[in-house]
Design a protein around this motif. Structure first.
Motif, PDB file in Angstrom:
ATOM      1  N   TYR A  45     -87.203  -4.563  88.394  1.00 32.93           N
ATOM      2  CA  TYR A  45     -87.094  -5.724  89.390  1.00 32.93           C
ATOM      3  C   TYR A  45     -87.076  -6.978  88.543  1.00 32.93           C
ATOM      4  CZ  TYR A  45     -87.489  -9.240  93.217  1.00 32.93           C
ATOM      5  OH  TYR A  45     -87.219 -10.274  94.135  1.00 32.93           O
ATOM      6  N   THR A  46     -86.131  -7.960  88.714  1.00 32.10           N
ATOM      7  CA  THR A  46     -86.308  -9.347  88.367  1.00 32.10           C
ATOM      8  C   THR A  46     -85.756 -10.378  89.451  1.00 32.10           C
ATOM      9  OG1 THR A  46     -85.758 -10.844  86.576  1.00 32.10           O
ATOM     10  CG2 THR A  46     -83.905  -9.113  87.124  1.00 32.10           C
ATOM     11  N   HIS A  47     -86.715 -11.360  89.771  1.00 34.14           N
ATOM     12  CA  HIS A  47     -86.235 -12.215  90.951  1.00 34.14           C
ATOM     13  C   HIS A  47     -85.033 -12.921  90.531  1.00 34.14           C
ATOM     14  CE1 HIS A  47     -86.847 -14.402  94.639  1.00 34.14           C
ATOM     15  NE2 HIS A  47     -86.602 -15.077  93.956  1.00 34.14           N
ATOM     16  N   TYR A  48     -85.195 -13.341  89.356  1.00 35.75           N
ATOM     17  CA  TYR A  48     -83.999 -14.184  88.751  1.00 35.75           C
ATOM     18  C   TYR A  48     -83.395 -13.518  87.733  1.00 35.75           C
ATOM     19  CZ  TYR A  48     -86.557 -18.362  90.942  1.00 35.75           C
ATOM     20  OH  TYR A  48     -87.319 -18.999  91.657  1.00 35.75           O
ATOM     21  N   TYR A  49     -81.807 -13.561  87.850  1.00 39.98           N
ATOM     22  CA  TYR A  49     -81.382 -12.742  86.729  1.00 39.98           C
ATOM     23  C   TYR A  49     -80.063 -13.429  86.142  1.00 39.98           C
ATOM     24  CZ  TYR A  49     -78.128 -12.062  90.743  1.00 39.98           C
ATOM     25  OH  TYR A  49     -77.139 -12.303  91.976  1.00 39.98           O
ATOM     26  N   GLY A  50     -79.894 -14.910  86.505  1.00 40.27           N
ATOM     27  CA  GLY A  50     -79.027 -15.622  85.953  1.00 40.27           C
ATOM     28  C   GLY A  50     -79.709 -16.240  84.462  1.00 40.27           C
ATOM     29  N   GLY A  51     -78.790 -16.829  83.903  1.00 42.48           N
ATOM     30  CA  GLY A  51     -79.246 -17.878  82.930  1.00 42.48           C
ATOM     31  C   GLY A  51     -79.295 -17.076  81.235  1.00 42.48           C
ATOM     32  N   GLY A  52     -78.782 -15.648  81.563  1.00 43.61           N
ATOM     33  CA  GLY A  52     -78.773 -14.754  80.416  1.00 43.61           C
ATOM     34  C   GLY A  52     -79.953 -13.936  80.799  1.00 43.61           C
ATOM     35  N   ILE A  53     -80.617 -13.765  81.869  1.00 42.03           N
ATOM     36  CA  ILE A  53     -81.793 -12.893  81.978  1.00 42.03           C
ATOM     37  C   ILE A  53     -81.213 -11.570  82.099  1.00 42.03           C
ATOM     38  CG2 ILE A  53     -83.549 -12.368  83.647  1.00 42.03           C
ATOM     39  CD1 ILE A  53     -84.044 -15.268  84.112  1.00 42.03           C
ATOM     40  N   LEU A  54     -80.198 -11.366  82.871  1.00 41.24           N
ATOM     41  CA  LEU A  54     -79.750  -9.897  83.130  1.00 41.24           C
ATOM     42  C   LEU A  54     -79.079  -9.374  82.037  1.00 41.24           C
ATOM     43  CD1 LEU A  54     -79.184  -7.826  85.176  1.00 41.24           C
ATOM     44  CD2 LEU A  54     -76.800  -9.111  85.599  1.00 41.24           C
ATOM     45  N   GLU A  55     -78.398 -10.286  81.186  1.00 41.20           N
ATOM     46  CA  GLU A  55     -77.622 -10.066  80.003  1.00 41.20           C
ATOM     47  C   GLU A  55     -78.635  -9.167  78.916  1.00 41.20           C
ATOM     48  OE1 GLU A  55     -74.949 -11.996  82.409  1.00 41.20           O
ATOM     49  OE2 GLU A  55     -76.969 -12.599  81.760  1.00 41.20           O
TER      50      GLU A  55
END
Length: 206
Positions: A45-55
């Protein structure tokens, strides 16, 4: 990691989250591989996934030869398919965001391992998230792994992850106390543990 990745004047929610994700990724991969060796799937789980986090997460996990599906607001048309593949045992890892906490049933029947990269914002969200695998039907002991980063500059140490955890606990205490009509003393110190205040303190140390 934060000091070398983020400019002190641009320490936003997302680039702080990305810096922390990069610092944790080796531990996250090691935990996933440990579970895979036992033929046990993992939810991340990751609350934030934008800004390159998901990638960042996807690239490093797949480089480690793990099969990964996603369940976020970014892929509403395909996430149900990938969730089913995970439940059917076709994926090693299901990587999800807030919608994962409420959107998938039967996870407790196939998974007992969860890694939390970036914590939810509220205690209620955290309880819902845990409830995906800590619920009736779970046949194994549940393992919830929360890696924590620290920023050290000389004699000063700061952890936004630890502040996030303390904030969750305080919000939970306040919510529970509201039922009794009694405001806990810890609630008066909530601002000190806000995410914004935490990043300001870190930026001062850079």
């Amino acid at each position: 990691e934060i000091a070398t990745t983020v400019n002190k004047n641009k320490l936003t929610t997302l680039n702080s989250g990305l810096a922390r994700t990069k610092a944790k990724i080796s531990q996250i991969i090691a935990e996933c591989l440990r579970c895979k060796a036992k033929n046990e799937p993992v939810i991340i789980y990751t609350h934030y996934y934008g800004g390159g986090i998901l990638e960042c997460l996807l690239t490093r996990l797949r480089d480690a030869k793990l099969t990964v599906g996603t369940y976020t607001g970014r892929n509403p048309k395909t996430r149900e398919i990938q969730a089913k593949e995970f439940v059917d045992g076709k994926l090693d890892v299901l990587l999800g965001s807030q919608c994962l906490a409420t959107g998938i049933d039967d996870l407790q029947n196939v998974c007992s391992n969860m890694i939390i990269n970036l914590l939810p914002m509220t205690n209620a969200e955290y309880r819902q998230l845990r409830g995906r695998i800590v619920r009736e039907g779970q046949q194994k002991g549940v393992n919830i792994f929360i890696p924590v980063t620290k920023f050290v500059n000389g004699r000063h140490t700061m952890s936004e992850d630890l502040q996030d955890w303390k904030r969750l606990k305080r919000k939970g205490n306040i919510a529970d106390a509201a039922v009794d009509g009694k405001f806990p003393s810890s609630g008066k110190r909530m601002k000190k543990f806000s995410a914004t205040e935490g990043r300001i303190e870190i930026s001062k140390m850079l």
